[in-house]
Design a protein around this motif. Structure first.
Motif, PDB file in Angstrom:
ATOM      1  N   TYR A   1      -0.619  -4.543  -5.516  1.00 33.61           N
ATOM      2  CA  TYR A   1       0.643  -5.211  -5.167  1.00 33.61           C
ATOM      3  C   TYR A   1       0.473  -6.222  -4.034  1.00 33.61           C
ATOM      4  O   TYR A   1       1.462  -6.644  -3.422  1.00 33.61           O
ATOM      5  CB  TYR A   1       1.700  -4.179  -4.796  1.00 33.61           C
ATOM      6  CG  TYR A   1       2.181  -3.375  -5.978  1.00 33.61           C
ATOM      7  CD1 TYR A   1       2.590  -4.013  -7.148  1.00 33.61           C
ATOM      8  CD2 TYR A   1       2.222  -1.988  -5.930  1.00 33.61           C
ATOM      9  CE1 TYR A   1       3.018  -3.286  -8.245  1.00 33.61           C
ATOM     10  CE2 TYR A   1       2.658  -1.245  -7.018  1.00 33.61           C
ATOM     11  CZ  TYR A   1       3.048  -1.906  -8.170  1.00 33.61           C
ATOM     12  OH  TYR A   1       3.486  -1.185  -9.257  1.00 33.61           O
TER      13      TYR A   1
ATOM     14  N   LYS B   1       3.023  -9.119  -3.508  1.00 35.60           N
ATOM     15  CA  LYS B   1       4.245  -8.933  -4.319  1.00 35.60           C
ATOM     16  C   LYS B   1       5.500  -8.802  -3.440  1.00 35.60           C
ATOM     17  O   LYS B   1       6.583  -9.251  -3.822  1.00 35.60           O
ATOM     18  CB  LYS B   1       4.113  -7.682  -5.207  1.00 35.60           C
ATOM     19  CG  LYS B   1       5.370  -7.426  -6.060  1.00 35.60           C
ATOM     20  CD  LYS B   1       5.146  -6.304  -7.057  1.00 35.60           C
ATOM     21  CE  LYS B   1       6.438  -5.829  -7.703  1.00 35.60           C
ATOM     22  NZ  LYS B   1       7.083  -6.797  -8.584  1.00 35.60           N
TER      23      LYS B   1
ATOM     24  N   TYR C   1       7.870  -2.164  -0.734  1.00 36.35           N
ATOM     25  CA  TYR C   1       7.167  -1.354  -1.736  1.00 36.35           C
ATOM     26  C   TYR C   1       7.944  -0.062  -2.040  1.00 36.35           C
ATOM     27  O   TYR C   1       8.131   0.312  -3.199  1.00 36.35           O
ATOM     28  CB  TYR C   1       5.744  -1.034  -1.250  1.00 36.35           C
ATOM     29  CG  TYR C   1       5.058   0.041  -2.077  1.00 36.35           C
ATOM     30  CD1 TYR C   1       4.686  -0.194  -3.402  1.00 36.35           C
ATOM     31  CD2 TYR C   1       4.807   1.309  -1.543  1.00 36.35           C
ATOM     32  CE1 TYR C   1       4.069   0.795  -4.166  1.00 36.35           C
ATOM     33  CE2 TYR C   1       4.197   2.298  -2.294  1.00 36.35           C
ATOM     34  CZ  TYR C   1       3.837   2.040  -3.604  1.00 36.35           C
ATOM     35  OH  TYR C   1       3.241   3.026  -4.366  1.00 36.35           O
TER      36      TYR C   1
ATOM     37  N   TYR D   1      10.873  -0.806  -4.128  1.00 38.45           N
ATOM     38  CA  TYR D   1      10.434  -1.011  -5.523  1.00 38.45           C
ATOM     39  C   TYR D   1      10.156   0.342  -6.202  1.00 38.45           C
ATOM     40  O   TYR D   1      10.516   0.557  -7.366  1.00 38.45           O
ATOM     41  CB  TYR D   1       9.181  -1.886  -5.531  1.00 38.45           C
ATOM     42  CG  TYR D   1       8.552  -2.079  -6.887  1.00 38.45           C
ATOM     43  CD1 TYR D   1       9.137  -2.915  -7.845  1.00 38.45           C
ATOM     44  CD2 TYR D   1       7.357  -1.435  -7.216  1.00 38.45           C
ATOM     45  CE1 TYR D   1       8.556  -3.095  -9.090  1.00 38.45           C
ATOM     46  CE2 TYR D   1       6.763  -1.615  -8.456  1.00 38.45           C
ATOM     47  CZ  TYR D   1       7.369  -2.444  -9.396  1.00 38.45           C
ATOM     48  OH  TYR D   1       6.791  -2.621 -10.621  1.00 38.45           O
TER      49      TYR D   1
END
Length: 382
Positions: A190, A193, A207, A210
């Motif tokens: 990631y 991201k 994170y 997510y």
């Protein structure tokens, strides 16, 4: 306290996410009224869920560490100067959302992706009476270990959903997340991201947000989902970017969110009066239709009963929010009294005003402190 509620059948499942270091400061939905210029949010999923939830936008943690969060959220026991959970008094019979759920025939479980026994969660979970504990050992796949704290949130949240899917309703489960923690890393796949902000924690908070989104994607296809009440709350705060959150009281500012896909629980809207982690347990006992007396220093946030707030935490001195004032108390004397909006303690009113409201506030703070000490020391927490 007693909260009477009829017709709560079938009983709701209850899923509590205690989100590591997930300060109020990081979430847009909780900062609509904070007047911070150019505010940036790092939690897009959490913000969107908040629009369909009951959220407390003026909420505070009752302690400074993860284990304090666990006792405050699940058992309504705050931490003062001295931590309850590391005292010899923590090993006693304690009424909590866990004991209430057990009493009502719920399956109760605690999930934490760290090595079993770390951070004191397993020991305190046993005291509270969780029937099952799921840690790094039960997860049993070290390929998903972050190398420091535990299993990365995204795979562990998926394991959480799948394990819940094997349980018979009603169940009560608590998930304590691990990834938004020093040294603030995200899985390599990631990289790039999630939004990086001025603080190292911003990226891992994105994170975990997510990971929550992925959890809900999985859970909403499962049969138990529709009749489940979800609670999300931070255990404590962490790194600070905005001066507003440097203020003494805001160092405890956390988000609290209640969500259910089932409209019958009516979990929508915003609570702007001061609230705290300790209010979560009575709120859940109320929503579950417990209908027996509970020992609680918090209040149900969904009750028709009008209850005044009494918010408590400690930064070395006990801090109380009562009515329109903040009181600082060292166990013997008051060291400060401030207006509710003076979160940075700039104008000490101690000795300057002595209205009936202030006198009553001082009495309430002292009475609460005495009751707390009496119950903890004389083992009257059940």
């Amino acid at each position: 306290k007693l909260y009477k509620r009829e017709g709560v059948e079938p009983k709701p499942n209850v899923v509590i996410f205690i989100l590591e270091s997930f300060s109020k400061e990081y979430s847009g939905a909780f900062n609509k009224n904070t007047n911070i210029k150019d505010f940036v949010s790092y939690t897009p999923f959490f913000d969107s869920l908040a629009t369909q939830s009951l959220i407390a936008t003026n909420a505070f943690a009752n302690g400074r560490q993860s284990i304090h969060g666990m006792s405050s959220i699940l058992a309504g026991i705050p931490t003062l100067k001295d931590a309850f959970t590391s005292s010899p008094y923590s090993n006693q019979k304690i009424q909590s959302v866990v004991s209430v759920a057990n009493d009502m025939g719920y399956d109760t479980s605690f999930f934490h992706g760290a090595p079993n026994g770390s951070m004191g969660f397993m020991g305190f979970g046993n005291i509270l009476g969780f029937k099952h504990y799921y840690g790094k050992t039960e997860y049993n796949n070290d390929a998903d270990f972050d190398g420091i704290w535990g299993i990365w949130d995204e795979p562990f949240f998926q394991y959480f959903a799948k394990t819940l899917n094997t349980k018979k309703s009603p169940f009560m489960a608590t998930m304590f997340s691990v990834s938004s923690h020093h040294p603030f890393k995200v899985p390599e796949k990631y990289a790039g991201k999630f939004k990086k902000g001025p603080l190292e924690i911003h990226e891992p908070v994105g994170y975990t947000d997510y990971a929550l989104k992925q959890f809900f994607e999985t859970a909403k296809k499962m049969p138990w989902y529709q009749n489940t009440i979800f609670v999300m709350v931070a255990d404590h705060t962490n790194q600070i970017a905005y001066p507003e959150y440097e203020k003494a009281m805001n160092r405890f500012a956390v988000p609290i969110l209640f969500y259910s896909p089932n409209p019958k629980y009516n979990l929508k809207g915003e609570i702007s009066t001061p609230t705290q982690q300790m209010d979560i347990y009575p709120t859940l006992a109320d929503l579950m239709g417990y209908n027996k007396k509970i020992r609680s220093w918090g209040r149900s946030l969904v009750s028709d009963k009008k209850e005044d707030h009494l918010i408590v935490n400690s930064s070395g001195v006990e801090q109380f929010i009562i009515g329109d004032f903040i009181y600082l108390f060292d166990g013997k004397n008051f060291t400060g009294i401030y207006k509710l909006d003076d979160l940075g303690y700039e104008n000490n009113l101690l000795g300057k005003i002595n209205t009936p409201e202030i006198k009553l506030g001082e009495l309430k703070a002292k009475a609460w402190y005495q009751d707390y000490m009496n119950r903890v020391i004389n083992r009257k927490l059940n």
